[in-house]
Motif scaffolding. Sequence first.
Motif, PDB file in Angstrom:
ATOM      1  N   UNK A  87      14.752  -8.452   2.386  1.00  0.00           N
ATOM      2  CA  UNK A  87      13.515  -9.089   1.921  1.00  0.00           C
ATOM      3  C   UNK A  87      13.689  -9.929   0.661  1.00  0.00           C
ATOM      4  N   UNK A  88      14.696  -9.642  -0.168  1.00  0.00           N
ATOM      5  CA  UNK A  88      14.900 -10.439  -1.380  1.00  0.00           C
ATOM      6  C   UNK A  88      15.431 -11.831  -1.073  1.00  0.00           C
ATOM      7  N   UNK A  89      15.854 -12.066   0.174  1.00  0.00           N
ATOM      8  CA  UNK A  89      16.367 -13.378   0.571  1.00  0.00           C
ATOM      9  C   UNK A  89      15.312 -14.220   1.272  1.00  0.00           C
ATOM     10  N   UNK A  90      14.031 -13.997   0.965  1.00  0.00           N
ATOM     11  CA  UNK A  90      12.984 -14.706   1.690  1.00  0.00           C
ATOM     12  C   UNK A  90      12.903 -16.189   1.345  1.00  0.00           C
ATOM     13  N   UNK A  91      13.689 -16.649   0.382  1.00  0.00           N
ATOM     14  CA  UNK A  91      13.735 -18.101   0.134  1.00  0.00           C
ATOM     15  C   UNK A  91      14.404 -18.844   1.292  1.00  0.00           C
ATOM     16  N   UNK A  92      15.069 -18.126   2.195  1.00  0.00           N
ATOM     17  CA  UNK A  92      15.634 -18.762   3.381  1.00  0.00           C
ATOM     18  C   UNK A  92      14.536 -19.465   4.188  1.00  0.00           C
ATOM     19  N   UNK A  93      13.366 -18.843   4.268  1.00  0.00           N
ATOM     20  CA  UNK A  93      12.265 -19.424   5.037  1.00  0.00           C
ATOM     21  C   UNK A  93      11.737 -20.681   4.336  1.00  0.00           C
ATOM     22  N   UNK A  94      11.529 -20.611   3.036  1.00  0.00           N
ATOM     23  CA  UNK A  94      11.061 -21.779   2.290  1.00  0.00           C
ATOM     24  C   UNK A  94      12.090 -22.904   2.374  1.00  0.00           C
ATOM     25  N   UNK A  95      13.377 -22.570   2.296  1.00  0.00           N
ATOM     26  CA  UNK A  95      14.422 -23.586   2.369  1.00  0.00           C
ATOM     27  C   UNK A  95      14.416 -24.295   3.719  1.00  0.00           C
ATOM     28  N   UNK A  96      14.167 -23.550   4.795  1.00  0.00           N
ATOM     29  CA  UNK A  96      14.106 -24.169   6.125  1.00  0.00           C
ATOM     30  C   UNK A  96      12.987 -25.195   6.202  1.00  0.00           C
ATOM     31  N   UNK A  97      11.810 -24.849   5.710  1.00  0.00           N
ATOM     32  CA  UNK A  97      10.682 -25.782   5.772  1.00  0.00           C
ATOM     33  C   UNK A  97      10.900 -26.981   4.840  1.00  0.00           C
ATOM     34  N   UNK A  98      11.453 -26.748   3.667  1.00  0.00           N
ATOM     35  CA  UNK A  98      11.734 -27.865   2.759  1.00  0.00           C
ATOM     36  C   UNK A  98      12.761 -28.811   3.363  1.00  0.00           C
ATOM     37  N   UNK A  99      13.768 -28.276   4.026  1.00  0.00           N
ATOM     38  CA  UNK A  99      14.791 -29.105   4.666  1.00  0.00           C
ATOM     39  C   UNK A  99      14.189 -29.992   5.748  1.00  0.00           C
ATOM     40  N   UNK A 100      13.279 -29.434   6.550  1.00  0.00           N
ATOM     41  CA  UNK A 100      12.679 -30.240   7.615  1.00  0.00           C
ATOM     42  C   UNK A 100      11.700 -31.278   7.044  1.00  0.00           C
ATOM     43  N   UNK A 121       0.817  -1.181   0.000  1.00  0.00           N
ATOM     44  CA  UNK A 121       0.000   0.000   0.000  1.00  0.00           C
ATOM     45  C   UNK A 121       0.866   1.252   0.000  1.00  0.00           C
ATOM     46  N   UNK A 122       0.341   2.276  -0.630  1.00  0.00           N
ATOM     47  CA  UNK A 122       1.067   3.535  -0.647  1.00  0.00           C
ATOM     48  C   UNK A 122       0.976   4.176   0.723  1.00  0.00           C
ATOM     49  N   UNK A 123       2.125   4.433   1.310  1.00  0.00           N
ATOM     50  CA  UNK A 123       2.157   4.984   2.655  1.00  0.00           C
ATOM     51  C   UNK A 123       2.179   6.517   2.603  1.00  0.00           C
ATOM     52  N   UNK A 134       9.838  -5.549  10.632  1.00  0.00           N
ATOM     53  CA  UNK A 134      10.389  -4.493  11.476  1.00  0.00           C
ATOM     54  C   UNK A 134      10.006  -3.160  10.839  1.00  0.00           C
ATOM     55  N   UNK A 135       9.202  -2.403  11.523  1.00  0.00           N
ATOM     56  CA  UNK A 135       8.709  -1.171  10.916  1.00  0.00           C
ATOM     57  C   UNK A 135       9.805  -0.140  10.701  1.00  0.00           C
ATOM     58  N   UNK A 136      10.923  -0.297  11.370  1.00  0.00           N
ATOM     59  CA  UNK A 136      12.022   0.646  11.205  1.00  0.00           C
ATOM     60  C   UNK A 136      13.079   0.115  10.238  1.00  0.00           C
ATOM     61  N   UNK A 137      12.794  -0.990   9.545  1.00  0.00           N
ATOM     62  CA  UNK A 137      13.731  -1.571   8.579  1.00  0.00           C
ATOM     63  C   UNK A 137      12.995  -1.934   7.301  1.00  0.00           C
ATOM     64  N   UNK A 138      13.620  -1.673   6.169  1.00  0.00           N
ATOM     65  CA  UNK A 138      13.118  -2.102   4.864  1.00  0.00           C
ATOM     66  C   UNK A 138      11.671  -1.669   4.630  1.00  0.00           C
ATOM     67  N   UNK A 139      11.331  -0.492   5.101  1.00  0.00           N
ATOM     68  CA  UNK A 139       9.988   0.075   4.900  1.00  0.00           C
ATOM     69  C   UNK A 139       8.887  -0.837   5.426  1.00  0.00           C
ATOM     70  N   UNK A 140       9.173  -1.611   6.456  1.00  0.00           N
ATOM     71  CA  UNK A 140       8.159  -2.482   7.040  1.00  0.00           C
ATOM     72  C   UNK A 140       7.872  -3.740   6.251  1.00  0.00           C
ATOM     73  N   UNK A 141       8.668  -4.063   5.250  1.00  0.00           N
ATOM     74  CA  UNK A 141       8.441  -5.278   4.467  1.00  0.00           C
ATOM     75  C   UNK A 141       8.875  -6.514   5.262  1.00  0.00           C
ATOM     76  N   UNK A 197      11.131   6.112   7.096  1.00  0.00           N
ATOM     77  CA  UNK A 197      11.583   4.735   6.921  1.00  0.00           C
ATOM     78  C   UNK A 197      12.688   4.627   5.889  1.00  0.00           C
ATOM     79  N   UNK A 198      12.552   5.359   4.778  1.00  0.00           N
ATOM     80  CA  UNK A 198      13.577   5.275   3.748  1.00  0.00           C
ATOM     81  C   UNK A 198      14.896   5.848   4.244  1.00  0.00           C
TER      82      UNK A 198
END
Length: 511
Positions: free
Chosen positions: A262-275, A122-124, A290-297, A132-133
């Motif tokens: 945020x572009x490294x979110x495959x880390x989460x998918x990799x963790x679940x696939x590994x288990x 959403x446009x903030x 984190x609202x104070x990091x990466x524009x809250x993404x 944030x930026x």
Amino acid sequence: MGKSRSHWLRFPILRLKSSFRRCPLSKRSLIIATVCVVYLVFAVSHVGHSQQHRDRRTDKDKYRHTRGLYNLETNGALPDSVDSQTGASFVVPTRSNVVYITLRFKRLKPSNIRGTIRPKLRRKARRNKTANSAFTQNKLGTLERDTGQIKRNVAPKTSWRETRDVDYKSLHVVQKSHKEVDSHISSIRIYSQRAPPWFSPEDVKAMRFLADAKVLRIREVSRGDSPSLLIYEGETQVSPNNQNHTKRDDVCAGLCGVIKSPVDNTEVFAFHLDRVLGLNRTLPAVSRKFRFLHDGQPCPVVSWDASLHTEGLAAGWAAVRLTWRDYQNSLKQRCWHKNISPKPDSGCSSIHHYEWSKLALFDFLLQIHNRLDQSCCGFRPREEDVCVELGHHAECGDQDRIQLANIIHRGHDPRHLVFTNNKGFFDRNEDNLDFRLLEGIKELPEQAVSVLRSRRLREKLLQSLFLDQTYWESQGGRQGIDKLIDVIERRAKVLLTYINAHGISVIAMNV
């Protein structure tokens, strides 16, 4: 014959009509009122019957949509524990309402994925966006001016050039995080007293800490030429007396998490696939805002493990340095197979032979090339890929001398690998897969291959990924998660075909 029948039917009606006209006005009014009352009673009874039928159908729908995710009928809440007979983990349910996941889902569009799927933001407001930026660009520079409580501690015996601490309490006064506002609601959705069987009690505790722990301080650790790490320390149950004995030059005194982009979110998918595959070689990872990091993404948060540094932070990762030729030679030597120590001149590393098979299977499904194929020699890279931008792809002419990277193990366990920096690619088609990752592999783990053959990979991944609500929603919900699993299922079919075509053995690898 037909005309006579119509006369017989018409005669009673005409008699009633004529008699009705001859009746007095009072009797006619009474008859009309009686007919109206009878019709009204009939209409009311019919409406009541239909309403009762609708209520019963609604109750059935509510019952169907509130069934447990894992179909477990348990009452009450039990603390985290382990069943002494079965070894299954008990967890405390974090939600009271349950959403039942079914595998029937019709997608209207074919899966065409570039990287990973992210929903439209959403446009903030301009005021929040500017704040944030500014923090994102300077990382922690803005907090230096606002809080005035940043400490710079330079470790004299380490190569970590700079460490900056931020008092999160001062930031809490200005801007509260989403998790602290709704602290009673966990982003890890566990509806029953048993987590999925592929998660250990330690995994569940780590996931809950990473997702819900109150942030005490944030550190930015610079590592020379390597990218800096952004580490946050959460609230733990360690007593103050024990905290006083911790070393001042440690990166983390208690439980910590590493915040990634945020572009490294495959880390989460990799963790679940590994288990789900039963490999158990990745560090726990969740998605958190984190609202104070990466524009809250939403960004991935991975557990910090100090045992990955054998001789402290000065020595860096406990990594094994091998060339491609040494790696292929170690596969032929079957190093440490059946716990037989290799000869000194064999060229074997400290890694067990079976670990390479697990790594190859995991990297092929996610198409992770930054370990075994850092130079992108096994597929056609794009111009924007890192291996092309840094010129590593030109080294493919002499492949035997190419160095393997990111081959990491724990300091106290040199036989087993730890899969870190699991940046996978979902946008690589089946005609451009990196089969170099499977070169030299003659055996694959039976447990992982059995999951791929059982046709239950989608079901298990859905149940597993559904636990992380932040990641689930960041990928577009069920539709986005289904597209990611589509890619893994197609690669699994290719891998099973490769196993049959090359006669690869599928054996138990319980080491």
